[in-house]
Design a protein around this motif. Structure first.
Motif, PDB file in Angstrom:
ATOM      1  N   UNK A 163       0.826  -1.215   0.000  1.00 47.80           N
ATOM      2  CA  UNK A 163       0.000   0.000   0.000  1.00 47.80           C
ATOM      3  C   UNK A 163       0.859   1.264   0.000  1.00 47.80           C
ATOM      4  N   UNK A 164       1.868   1.295   0.872  1.00 50.65           N
ATOM      5  CA  UNK A 164       2.704   2.503   0.960  1.00 50.65           C
ATOM      6  C   UNK A 164       3.459   2.718  -0.350  1.00 50.65           C
ATOM      7  N   UNK A 165       3.947   1.631  -0.935  1.00 49.44           N
ATOM      8  CA  UNK A 165       4.660   1.765  -2.214  1.00 49.44           C
ATOM      9  C   UNK A 165       3.720   2.209  -3.321  1.00 49.44           C
ATOM     10  N   UNK A 166       2.519   1.648  -3.326  1.00 54.07           N
ATOM     11  CA  UNK A 166       1.538   2.052  -4.343  1.00 54.07           C
ATOM     12  C   UNK A 166       1.321   3.563  -4.262  1.00 54.07           C
ATOM     13  N   UNK A 167       1.144   4.026  -3.034  1.00 56.63           N
ATOM     14  CA  UNK A 167       0.849   5.452  -2.855  1.00 56.63           C
ATOM     15  C   UNK A 167       2.037   6.320  -3.253  1.00 56.63           C
ATOM     16  N   UNK A 168       3.238   5.802  -2.961  1.00 60.26           N
ATOM     17  CA  UNK A 168       4.439   6.581  -3.274  1.00 60.26           C
ATOM     18  C   UNK A 168       4.741   6.647  -4.759  1.00 60.26           C
ATOM     19  N   UNK A 194      -5.556   0.761  -1.166  1.00 60.32           N
ATOM     20  CA  UNK A 194      -5.759  -0.301  -0.169  1.00 60.32           C
ATOM     21  C   UNK A 194      -6.419  -1.523  -0.816  1.00 60.32           C
ATOM     22  N   UNK A 195      -7.412  -1.241  -1.655  1.00 62.04           N
ATOM     23  CA  UNK A 195      -8.105  -2.369  -2.317  1.00 62.04           C
ATOM     24  C   UNK A 195      -7.130  -3.161  -3.182  1.00 62.04           C
ATOM     25  N   UNK A 196      -6.205  -2.444  -3.864  1.00 64.22           N
ATOM     26  CA  UNK A 196      -5.209  -3.128  -4.715  1.00 64.22           C
ATOM     27  C   UNK A 196      -4.193  -3.889  -3.871  1.00 64.22           C
ATOM     28  N   UNK A 197      -4.023  -3.510  -2.592  1.00 61.64           N
ATOM     29  CA  UNK A 197      -2.967  -4.092  -1.757  1.00 61.64           C
ATOM     30  C   UNK A 197      -3.450  -5.272  -0.925  1.00 61.64           C
ATOM     31  N   UNK A 198      -4.644  -5.737  -1.244  1.00 57.36           N
ATOM     32  CA  UNK A 198      -5.131  -6.959  -0.593  1.00 57.36           C
ATOM     33  C   UNK A 198      -4.327  -8.131  -1.153  1.00 57.36           C
ATOM     34  N   UNK A 199      -4.044  -9.092  -0.289  1.00 60.35           N
ATOM     35  CA  UNK A 199      -3.359 -10.302  -0.751  1.00 60.35           C
ATOM     36  C   UNK A 199      -4.264 -11.511  -0.551  1.00 60.35           C
ATOM     37  N   UNK A 200      -4.239 -12.375  -1.514  1.00 59.82           N
ATOM     38  CA  UNK A 200      -5.021 -13.614  -1.422  1.00 59.82           C
ATOM     39  C   UNK A 200      -4.186 -14.747  -1.996  1.00 59.82           C
ATOM     40  N   UNK A 201      -4.726 -15.941  -1.932  1.00 56.16           N
ATOM     41  CA  UNK A 201      -4.044 -17.093  -2.523  1.00 56.16           C
ATOM     42  C   UNK A 201      -4.912 -17.600  -3.688  1.00 56.16           C
ATOM     43  N   UNK A 202      -4.319 -18.417  -4.536  1.00 59.09           N
ATOM     44  CA  UNK A 202      -5.125 -19.004  -5.620  1.00 59.09           C
ATOM     45  C   UNK A 202      -6.278 -19.791  -5.020  1.00 59.09           C
ATOM     46  N   UNK A 203      -5.985 -20.426  -3.895  1.00 68.40           N
ATOM     47  CA  UNK A 203      -6.987 -21.240  -3.228  1.00 68.40           C
ATOM     48  C   UNK A 203      -8.196 -20.392  -2.822  1.00 68.40           C
ATOM     49  N   UNK A 204      -7.927 -19.250  -2.175  1.00 66.26           N
ATOM     50  CA  UNK A 204      -9.060 -18.440  -1.709  1.00 66.26           C
ATOM     51  C   UNK A 204      -9.734 -17.714  -2.874  1.00 66.26           C
ATOM     52  N   UNK A 205      -8.917 -17.236  -3.816  1.00 69.61           N
ATOM     53  CA  UNK A 205      -9.508 -16.510  -4.949  1.00 69.61           C
ATOM     54  C   UNK A 205     -10.404 -17.428  -5.790  1.00 69.61           C
TER      55      UNK A 205
END
Ligand code: GLN
Length: 541
Positions: free
Chosen positions: A275-280, A313-324
């Protein structure tokens, strides 16, 4: 990635937390059998050939083979109890089995009857494993480098998760590694905004056309709206519409909680460093937001930095192939999570979202993807692609190296290979014949069989117009019913001369044999239809 594990049988690919029955301990145990069943018909469906009693593991093994995993909320208790039982070495009583069946009778019944959406799950998984392995040979593409967190993800990571609309699941490779979902978040942002303000109000702000430009292009449609919600400009506007009166924390909690519901409480987390990198590094997204404001594309009182923070923030969510994959299956299932049975989005929201994923989900490769692959999908620059095969399954494939559009190269290759084998493309209308694609659901096959039966009926009645119509619509003129009887057999036995003539002149096989070994000509003779028998002699094959 461990290739050996891909080609091994699916049973050896259980999650680590799910070791399955230990063959050694099974062998050393006294045989534990069930002697009675509350529902004998159902009970019998679980017996293998030659068995009169059901070994205790019979039930859980069948669930596993059907793709029902031990962390499935519908079956967790069954697996837990069986696991405890195994350790205790006790003999299961019929009342214990009664209780197990009662925990989820409809699921157990469907497993026993092989009526889940993909009946032969084991076979399906074996062939998916081979396709996954083949796609792994592709090594083109470049990992996204605009932020260090993405740049440092190993290029060889490769994962796949699949979940059917009946909650049958399988995973390969790095399916349990969290990855940055990035633009895949645009699907949920769109659905949430649409559920909140309604599709009409939403589309007053966001269009529904592919943009024809890259995902972060500074461009609007003629009505001065972002072209669609699946590109940055559109997703930033979606975010501005979600719970705009609430605090930043409430808004983001709402998004996270929605992903949790979509995934049956699966792996969903937030990566603050991303998130911080995205914003920067977001000059382009800031430029887009100001451009949107200049063109009055936002709802009134939209704060630029709050909206952009929410978008990052929405882009910085992490998931796995399993959950997605479970989230994708929820969309494939019309918004109802197959594992929890909870409705997360309305049917209308899902339909709209899938339409937009279909036309716009793969950036400026969307038209090609719709043509070649033919199902709704959404990619992200983290290398994930969420794919929805409506009413059948959802899957997520993840491999970081991207092509020039920002789509995962291996991910696209996997989709292409999958579609060359299975009839999942939206417009794979009639399939299942020899040499064609496979329909693992058997649905299209049964539609095809029904149409062959229609053809045989038309032939028996001598309805040559209907025969003509069915053949023009793709029914195989030599398709046979259960007894191997073709349209020509039926027309010949019923003495339908005009139909016999038409079928013979249009490729009908005169030497087709039914299951008693009779040809159409034999039928005509046996039934005393001499005029018809003559037609066979005059029209040479
Ligand atoms: N965070 C990225 C951006 O906003 C997401 C883009 C993407 O996945 N295509 O540019």
């Amino acid at each position: 990635m461990n290739k050996a594990s891909i080609v091994a049988s699916r049973r050896s690919q259980r999650p680590e937390s799910d070791p399955g029955p230990d063959p050694a301990s099974q062998a050393s145990q006294p045989s534990r059998k069930l002697t009675e069943s509350p529902d004998h018909g159902l009970y019998k469906l679980f017996l293998e050939a030659g068995q009169t009693e059901l070994p205790v593991q019979g039930l859980t093994e069948r669930l596993r083979a059907a793709g029902i995993l031990s962390d499935d909320p519908r079956a967790r208790e069954i697996f837990d109890r069986m696991g405890q039982d195994k350790n205790a070495r006790s003999i299961a009583t019929s009342s214990e089995f009664n209780e197990l069946f009662a925990l989820n009778p409809s699921l157990i019944r469907r497993v026993a009857e092989d009526s889940l959406v993909i009946p032969d799950w084991d076979e399906f998984c074996r062939s998916i494993a081979l396709i996954f392995q083949e796609a792994a040979n592709v090594v083109d593409g470049k990992v996204a480098a605009y932020i260090p967190e993405l740049a440092s993800v190993p290029a060889e990571k490769f994962g796949l998760g699949i979940c059917s609309v009946d909650g049958q699941r399988v995973h390969y490779g790095d399916a349990k590694d969290p990855f940055s979902i990035q633009s895949i978040s645009k699907t949920v942002s769109y659905c949430l905004a649409s559920e909140e303000v309604g599709p009409q109000a939403l589309h007053a702000h966001i269009g529904r056309e592919p943009s024809g430009h890259s995902f972060n292009a500074i461009t609007l449609d003629p009505k001065r709206r972002p072209h669609n919600p699946m590109i940055n400009a559109g997703a930033i506007v979606s975010c501005s519409l979600i719970k705009s009166e609430k605090s930043a924390s409430e808004r983001f909690a709402h998004v996270l909680e929605t992903w949790k519901r979509l995934t049956a409480d699966g792996d969903v987390s937030f990566n603050n460093t991303v998130f911080l990198s995205e914003r920067d590094s977001a000059d382009r997204n800031f430029a887009l937001a100001y451009f949107l404001r200049e063109n009055a594309a936002f709802p009134k009182n939209t704060g630029i930095s709050a909206t952009l923070d929410f978008y990052f923030q929405c882009c910085s969510v992490e998931m796995t192939c399993e959950s997605m994959a479970i989230a994708a299956a929820t969309l494939a299932n019309g918004g109802v999570n197959p594992l929890t049975n909870e409705r997360v989005f309305s049917i209308e929201t899902v339909k709209n979202c899938l339409s937009l994923m279909h036309s716009c989900g793969m950036y400026d490769f969307s038209g090609e993807f719709a043509f070649l692959i033919g199902v709704p999908a959404k990619s992200g620059v983290g290398g994930g692609i969420m794919v929805v095969v409506p009413e059948v399954l959802g899957f997520c494939v993840w491999s970081p190296p991207l092509d020039e559009h920002g789509n995962s190269v291996r991910g696209i290759e996997f989709c292409k290979l999958l579609m060359s084998k299975y009839s999942f493309h939206n417009f794979d209308i009639v399939t299942g014949a020899e040499g064609e694609k496979v329909d693992p659901t058997r649905r299209k096959v049964s539609v095809r069989n029904a149409r062959v039966v229609d053809l045989c009926w038309a032939a028996a009645k001598g309805d040559t117009k209907e025969i003509q119509r069915l053949i023009a619509s793709g029914v195989d003129i030599n398709g046979a019913d259960y007894d191997g009887r073709t349209a020509l057999h039926l027309a010949a036995s019923e003495g339908q001369a005009a139909s016999v003539q038409y079928i013979l002149q249009n490729g009908g096989k005169r030497d087709a044999k039914d299951r008693w070994g009779n040809t159409p000509f034999d039928d005509a003779q046996r039934s005393g239809h001499l005029a018809v028998a003559e037609i066979f002699e005059h029209i040479q094959g």
